[in-house]
Write a protein that holds these residues in place. Structure first.
Motif, PDB file in Angstrom:
ATOM      1  N   LYS A 185       0.834  -1.216   0.000  1.00  0.00           N
ATOM      2  CA  LYS A 185       0.000   0.000   0.000  1.00  0.00           C
ATOM      3  C   LYS A 185       0.866   1.263   0.000  1.00  0.00           C
ATOM      4  CE  LYS A 185      -4.423  -1.320   0.399  1.00  0.00           C
ATOM      5  NZ  LYS A 185      -5.434  -0.921  -0.591  1.00  0.00           N
ATOM      6  N   ARG A 186       1.891   1.242   0.842  1.00  0.00           N
ATOM      7  CA  ARG A 186       2.709   2.453   1.050  1.00  0.00           C
ATOM      8  C   ARG A 186       3.607   2.745  -0.153  1.00  0.00           C
ATOM      9  NH1 ARG A 186       5.419   6.296   1.477  1.00  0.00           N
ATOM     10  NH2 ARG A 186       6.617   7.135   3.222  1.00  0.00           N
ATOM     11  N   TYR A 187       4.270   1.695  -0.672  1.00  0.00           N
ATOM     12  CA  TYR A 187       5.252   1.901  -1.754  1.00  0.00           C
ATOM     13  C   TYR A 187       4.800   1.293  -3.085  1.00  0.00           C
ATOM     14  CZ  TYR A 187       8.362   3.431   1.963  1.00  0.00           C
ATOM     15  OH  TYR A 187       8.905   4.114   3.018  1.00  0.00           O
ATOM     16  N   GLY A 188       4.189   0.123  -3.033  1.00  0.00           N
ATOM     17  CA  GLY A 188       3.807  -0.568  -4.262  1.00  0.00           C
ATOM     18  C   GLY A 188       2.857   0.239  -5.131  1.00  0.00           C
ATOM     19  N   THR A 189       1.821   0.796  -4.508  1.00  0.00           N
ATOM     20  CA  THR A 189       0.846   1.578  -5.281  1.00  0.00           C
ATOM     21  C   THR A 189       1.504   2.786  -5.937  1.00  0.00           C
ATOM     22  OG1 THR A 189       0.220   2.731  -3.236  1.00  0.00           O
ATOM     23  CG2 THR A 189      -1.149   0.857  -3.880  1.00  0.00           C
ATOM     24  N   LYS A 190       2.406   3.418  -5.196  1.00  0.00           N
ATOM     25  CA  LYS A 190       3.119   4.601  -5.735  1.00  0.00           C
ATOM     26  C   LYS A 190       4.025   4.209  -6.907  1.00  0.00           C
ATOM     27  CE  LYS A 190       5.106   7.563  -2.838  1.00  0.00           C
ATOM     28  NZ  LYS A 190       6.140   8.213  -1.969  1.00  0.00           N
ATOM     29  N   ILE A 191       4.766   3.115  -6.743  1.00  0.00           N
ATOM     30  CA  ILE A 191       5.678   2.658  -7.804  1.00  0.00           C
ATOM     31  C   ILE A 191       4.897   2.325  -9.074  1.00  0.00           C
ATOM     32  CG2 ILE A 191       7.275   0.806  -8.480  1.00  0.00           C
ATOM     33  CD1 ILE A 191       8.182   0.732  -5.493  1.00  0.00           C
ATOM     34  N   ILE A 192       3.785   1.623  -8.916  1.00  0.00           N
ATOM     35  CA  ILE A 192       2.972   1.247 -10.081  1.00  0.00           C
ATOM     36  C   ILE A 192       2.380   2.484 -10.753  1.00  0.00           C
ATOM     37  CG2 ILE A 192       0.816   0.087 -10.769  1.00  0.00           C
ATOM     38  CD1 ILE A 192       1.584  -2.061  -8.584  1.00  0.00           C
ATOM     39  N   ARG A 193       1.896   3.411  -9.965  1.00  0.00           N
ATOM     40  CA  ARG A 193       1.302   4.638 -10.523  1.00  0.00           C
ATOM     41  C   ARG A 193       2.324   5.440 -11.326  1.00  0.00           C
ATOM     42  NH1 ARG A 193      -0.370   6.458  -6.078  1.00  0.00           N
ATOM     43  NH2 ARG A 193       1.103   8.163  -5.698  1.00  0.00           N
ATOM     44  N   GLN A 194       3.556   5.492 -10.810  1.00  0.00           N
ATOM     45  CA  GLN A 194       4.569   6.351 -11.434  1.00  0.00           C
ATOM     46  C   GLN A 194       5.397   5.654 -12.513  1.00  0.00           C
ATOM     47  OE1 GLN A 194       6.742   7.768  -8.012  1.00  0.00           O
ATOM     48  NE2 GLN A 194       5.239   9.363  -7.529  1.00  0.00           N
ATOM     49  N   HIS A 195       5.500   4.335 -12.449  1.00  0.00           N
ATOM     50  CA  HIS A 195       6.474   3.660 -13.322  1.00  0.00           C
ATOM     51  C   HIS A 195       5.896   2.518 -14.158  1.00  0.00           C
ATOM     52  CE1 HIS A 195       9.680   6.056 -11.614  1.00  0.00           C
ATOM     53  NE2 HIS A 195       9.182   5.804 -10.427  1.00  0.00           N
ATOM     54  N   ARG A 196       4.561   2.384 -14.194  1.00  0.00           N
ATOM     55  CA  ARG A 196       3.954   1.360 -15.053  1.00  0.00           C
ATOM     56  C   ARG A 196       3.033   2.045 -16.070  1.00  0.00           C
ATOM     57  NH1 ARG A 196       0.916  -3.713 -12.373  1.00  0.00           N
ATOM     58  NH2 ARG A 196       3.063  -3.953 -11.596  1.00  0.00           N
ATOM     59  N   PRO A 197       3.273   1.815 -17.360  1.00  0.00           N
ATOM     60  CA  PRO A 197       2.366   2.382 -18.371  1.00  0.00           C
ATOM     61  C   PRO A 197       1.000   1.690 -18.279  1.00  0.00           C
ATOM     62  CG  PRO A 197       4.399   1.519 -19.358  1.00  0.00           C
ATOM     63  CD  PRO A 197       4.326   0.998 -17.962  1.00  0.00           C
ATOM     64  N   ALA A 203      -4.266  -3.167  -9.689  1.00  0.00           N
ATOM     65  CA  ALA A 203      -2.850  -3.011  -9.331  1.00  0.00           C
ATOM     66  C   ALA A 203      -2.628  -1.691  -8.587  1.00  0.00           C
ATOM     67  CB  ALA A 203      -1.976  -3.064 -10.582  1.00  0.00           C
ATOM     68  N   LEU A 204      -3.304  -0.629  -9.030  1.00  0.00           N
ATOM     69  CA  LEU A 204      -3.174   0.674  -8.363  1.00  0.00           C
ATOM     70  C   LEU A 204      -3.741   0.627  -6.942  1.00  0.00           C
ATOM     71  CD1 LEU A 204      -4.188   3.035 -11.309  1.00  0.00           C
ATOM     72  CD2 LEU A 204      -1.957   2.966 -10.174  1.00  0.00           C
ATOM     73  N   GLU A 205      -4.739  -0.205  -6.767  1.00  0.00           N
ATOM     74  CA  GLU A 205      -5.383  -0.329  -5.456  1.00  0.00           C
ATOM     75  C   GLU A 205      -4.553  -1.193  -4.504  1.00  0.00           C
ATOM     76  OE1 GLU A 205      -7.953  -0.397  -2.244  1.00  0.00           O
ATOM     77  OE2 GLU A 205      -8.010   0.942  -3.977  1.00  0.00           O
ATOM     78  N   ARG A 206      -4.033  -2.329  -5.013  1.00  0.00           N
ATOM     79  CA  ARG A 206      -3.368  -3.302  -4.144  1.00  0.00           C
ATOM     80  C   ARG A 206      -1.854  -3.104  -4.045  1.00  0.00           C
ATOM     81  NH1 ARG A 206      -6.510  -8.371  -3.747  1.00  0.00           N
ATOM     82  NH2 ARG A 206      -4.509  -9.469  -3.688  1.00  0.00           N
ATOM     83  N   GLY A 207      -1.218  -2.730  -5.157  1.00  0.00           N
ATOM     84  CA  GLY A 207       0.234  -2.499  -5.146  1.00  0.00           C
ATOM     85  C   GLY A 207       1.057  -3.726  -4.817  1.00  0.00           C
ATOM     86  N   ASP A 208       0.521  -4.931  -5.119  1.00  0.00           N
ATOM     87  CA  ASP A 208       1.193  -6.151  -4.669  1.00  0.00           C
ATOM     88  C   ASP A 208       1.886  -6.929  -5.786  1.00  0.00           C
ATOM     89  OD1 ASP A 208      -1.036  -7.016  -6.005  1.00  0.00           O
ATOM     90  OD2 ASP A 208      -1.761  -8.365  -4.430  1.00  0.00           O
ATOM     91  N   ASP A 209       2.020  -6.306  -6.962  1.00  0.00           N
ATOM     92  CA  ASP A 209       2.700  -7.045  -8.044  1.00  0.00           C
ATOM     93  C   ASP A 209       3.788  -6.200  -8.707  1.00  0.00           C
ATOM     94  OD1 ASP A 209       1.072  -5.215  -9.340  1.00  0.00           O
ATOM     95  OD2 ASP A 209       0.408  -6.607 -10.896  1.00  0.00           O
ATOM     96  N   VAL A 210       4.503  -5.424  -7.902  1.00  0.00           N
ATOM     97  CA  VAL A 210       5.607  -4.595  -8.410  1.00  0.00           C
ATOM     98  C   VAL A 210       6.711  -5.505  -8.955  1.00  0.00           C
ATOM     99  CG1 VAL A 210       7.457  -2.993  -7.737  1.00  0.00           C
ATOM    100  CG2 VAL A 210       5.146  -2.672  -6.842  1.00  0.00           C
ATOM    101  N   SER A 211       7.150  -5.258 -10.176  1.00  0.00           N
ATOM    102  CA  SER A 211       8.268  -6.032 -10.732  1.00  0.00           C
ATOM    103  C   SER A 211       9.591  -5.442 -10.239  1.00  0.00           C
ATOM    104  CB  SER A 211       8.227  -5.998 -12.264  1.00  0.00           C
ATOM    105  OG  SER A 211       8.566  -4.699 -12.729  1.00  0.00           O
ATOM    106  N   PHE A 212      10.653  -6.241 -10.315  1.00  0.00           N
ATOM    107  CA  PHE A 212      11.962  -5.741  -9.898  1.00  0.00           C
ATOM    108  C   PHE A 212      12.380  -4.569 -10.789  1.00  0.00           C
ATOM    109  CE2 PHE A 212      16.712  -5.961  -9.817  1.00  0.00           C
ATOM    110  CZ  PHE A 212      16.866  -5.625  -8.485  1.00  0.00           C
ATOM    111  N   GLU A 213      12.028  -4.645 -12.060  1.00  0.00           N
ATOM    112  CA  GLU A 213      12.353  -3.574 -12.996  1.00  0.00           C
ATOM    113  C   GLU A 213      11.698  -2.253 -12.569  1.00  0.00           C
ATOM    114  OE1 GLU A 213      12.738  -3.320 -17.876  1.00  0.00           O
ATOM    115  OE2 GLU A 213      11.452  -4.834 -16.939  1.00  0.00           O
TER     116      GLU A 213
END
Length: 327
Positions: A185-197, A203-213
């Protein structure tokens, strides 16, 4: 803001003699009447000469690297000391680095300081309890004069790890484990919002599938550190523990964890009281595993990430990983 003097390595023994003759308790003297710092610098008392030589080499290498690569000196402030745990009974200062056996070191220090209650076995302490704020005191909680006295007369130690293995370990633990929902929630959602096209709503809600890339993109993005400091799990060791401002007497390594932990407990005179837990090797992040994760990262971003962690590679004598493609 309080400021603290930096003790030069070659003055440690002289200052120690003065402070150790004063208050035995505050210098953390053991049964032998000698503090861990005295045990370290009175080399004739140590049996493990090979280990001692290794640690002397690490101290000298760190000093040389600090002289070569840090241009500007600055004064320590209380904020710098939040990761340094104090054991007043035994005269120890431990700078904890997440993903470098810090849970087990906190457990050991809880046993030594009495914070573990009746527990004498560190592994009897639940992992989450080891991280509860207030169980162990940090150096930032003391007055300026108390801080200076402890920096002069206590044994200061830190444990470090190959930077990219530590980073992959942090990623695996925080982003690939289903129970770490707070991190998602804290970091995953932010990373996906900013770095996933075109991210999906789920994914924006859960933030639990951030790739290493995506995690790497987040780390090397200059906006990330402008917004807030790195989380401690992927913050650089030199930023957490300030090894060019604080003279560490022992630099332990994750790669030689059991040997180095025994050495610290021997210096503290407590090897009969507590044993450092041996960890399960099966889940440990290795160099081969790190290489697999980096396989998907382009040379351009590998280089950016390496530059970000470069000081940790230099200060603690880790060579550039063979698997990096920008070499």
């Amino acid at each position: 803001m309080a400021s603290f003097r930096h003790v030069q390595p070659n003055s440690v023994h002289v200052v120690l003699q003065a402070s150790a003759q004063g208050s035995g308790r505050s210098s953390g003297q053991g049964k032998s009447g000698r503090s861990p710092l005295q045990m370290l610098y009175d080399s004739d008392q140590l049996e493990q000469s090979a280990v001692q030589v290794t640690h002397q080499g690490r101290r000298e290498l760190l000093e040389d690297a600090c002289r070569s690569y840090t241009r500007k000196r600055r004064v320590l402030i209380p904020e710098d000391l939040k990761h340094i745990i104090v054991d007043d009974q035994h005269g120890l200062l431990y700078c904890y680095v997440p993903k470098v056996a810090c849970t087990n070191w906190k457990r050991v220090l809880m046993v030594l300081t009495g914070a573990a209650g009746p527990h004498r076995d560190p592994l009897a302490i639940p992992a989450n309890e080891a991280h509860v704020p207030g169980n162990l005191r940090t150096l930032s909680e003391y007055s300026t004069s108390q801080i200076n006295q402890r920096l002069r007369s206590y044994l200061k130690f830190v444990f470090v790890r190959e930077p990219f293995e530590r980073l992959v370990s942090a990623y695996r633990n925080k982003f690939t484990r289903s129970y770490n929902t707070a991190f998602h929630k804290r970091y995953g959602t932010k990373i996906i919002r900013q770095h996933r096209p075109d991210p999906q709503a789920e994914a924006l809600e859960r933030g639990d599938d951030v790739s290493f890339e995506e995690f790497v993109y987040y780390l090397v993005d200059p906006a990330t550190q402008r917004e807030e400091p790195f989380n401690e799990h992927w913050e650089r060791v030199h930023t957490l523990c300030h090894p060019c401002l604080i003279h560490y007497d022992v630099v332990g390594k994750y790669e030689t964890l059991e040997q180095d932990s025994r050495y610290v407990l021997q210096l503290a005179g407590v090897r009969g009281q507590v044993t450092f837990p041996t960890s399960a090797k099966s889940t440990r992040t290795t160099g081969d595993m790190a290489a697999q994760f980096f396989h998907s990262i382009s040379p351009f971003y590998q280089k950016k990430l390496y530059n970000l962690y470069h000081m940790d590679f230099l200060l603690f004598n880790y060579s550039t990983p063979e698997y990096l493609k920008f070499r």
